[in-house]
Enzyme design. Structure first.
Site, PDB file in Angstrom:
ATOM      1  N   CYS A  23      97.682  32.803 -16.058  1.00  0.00           N
ATOM      2  CA  CYS A  23      97.292  33.636 -14.922  1.00  0.00           C
ATOM      3  C   CYS A  23      98.540  34.094 -14.164  1.00  0.00           C
ATOM      4  O   CYS A  23      99.294  34.926 -14.662  1.00  0.00           O
ATOM      5  CB  CYS A  23      96.302  32.886 -14.030  1.00  0.00           C
ATOM      6  SG  CYS A  23      95.376  33.948 -12.886  1.00  0.00           S
ATOM      7  N   HIS A  35      92.107  30.638 -17.916  1.00  0.00           N
ATOM      8  CA  HIS A  35      92.633  29.311 -17.580  1.00  0.00           C
ATOM      9  C   HIS A  35      92.155  28.243 -18.560  1.00  0.00           C
ATOM     10  O   HIS A  35      91.026  27.759 -18.452  1.00  0.00           O
ATOM     11  CB  HIS A  35      92.157  28.907 -16.181  1.00  0.00           C
ATOM     12  CG  HIS A  35      92.865  29.570 -15.064  1.00  0.00           C
ATOM     13  ND1 HIS A  35      93.922  28.978 -14.389  1.00  0.00           N
ATOM     14  CD2 HIS A  35      92.681  30.786 -14.483  1.00  0.00           C
ATOM     15  CE1 HIS A  35      94.344  29.790 -13.429  1.00  0.00           C
ATOM     16  NE2 HIS A  35      93.610  30.897 -13.465  1.00  0.00           N
TER      17      HIS A  35
END
Length: 220
Positions: free
Chosen positions: A87, A195
């Site tokens: 991210c 994630h």
């Protein structure tokens, strides 16, 4: 396996990453402050975690890419150590020119946080070999600037050289060619918006992220 998680001001997934790696692999994980100029010796994996490094001022990851520790990260990557930017970490790797392209505002100009299905586009990398032929996995995204962009020539090269490793089944942010994760030409630097650290145990909705960390362990 021995791993390090870099912590920038504004990181908020550093502990998540450390716990995910420890529980998935049994590795010893150290957290390293961004102002350090060296990293622990004998590392098998370095993780740049999610969050809002330096408040995402200027551009996401732009200030973090200039942190002292990033010189050491680049040196370790050059030596072949596995580096994963997740991210905000993906944004940092692009700003540091360790990966091509850039992450722009989501096409809908809204923050997106949801479980997401991914295609494992290349299952032969150090990060994906553990999926053992599986073509679809589930992780979680949480980003406002996850729209991957690169020029057509770069995108063609990434596709042609097998550097696209994850692709969205349903594109949530407008990323070019639905790209969710890429590796560098050498295959030891990964950037991904989803994630794995939020999907490493079944109780979290998916344990598919654990396989990514286990893949690195197996290749170490």
């Amino acid at each position: 396996m021995k791993a390090a998680v870099v912590v920038f001001p504004g990181s908020n997934c550093d502990r998540d990453c450390a716990v995910a790696i420890e529980r998935s692999t049994g590795a010893k994980v150290e957290r390293v402050w961004h102002q350090e100029t060296t990293l622990p010796s004998g590392l098998d994996l370095i993780v740049l975690p999610g969050g809002f490094a330096h408040g995402d001022y200027l551009r996401c990851g732009a200030m973090a890419a200039l942190s002292p520790v990033m010189r050491a990260v680049a040196d370790e990557a050059e030596r072949g150590v596995a580096v994963a930017g997740i991210c905000n970490g993906f944004q940092v790797l692009c700003e540091a020119r360790m990966l091509p392209g850039a992450l722009l505002r989501n096409a809908a100009l809204k923050y997106v946080c949801t479980p997401i299905d991914l295609e494992v586009t290349n299952g032969q990398t150090r990060f994906t070999a553990g999926y053992a032929g599986r073509r679809e996995v589930t992780m979680t995204i949480g980003n406002g600037e996850g729209n991957y962009f690169a020029d057509a020539e770069t995108l063609d090269r990434l596709e042609g050289e097998g550097q696209v490793v994850f692709r969205y089944k349903a594109n949530p942010n407008g990323s070019a060619r639905a790209i969710a994760g890429i590796v560098n030409g050498r295959g030891n630097v990964l950037g991904m918006m989803p994630h794995p650290d939020r999907a490493f145990e079944a109780e979290l909705g998916s344990a598919d992220g654990a396989v990514l960390f286990q893949s690195v362990l197996a290749s170490a």
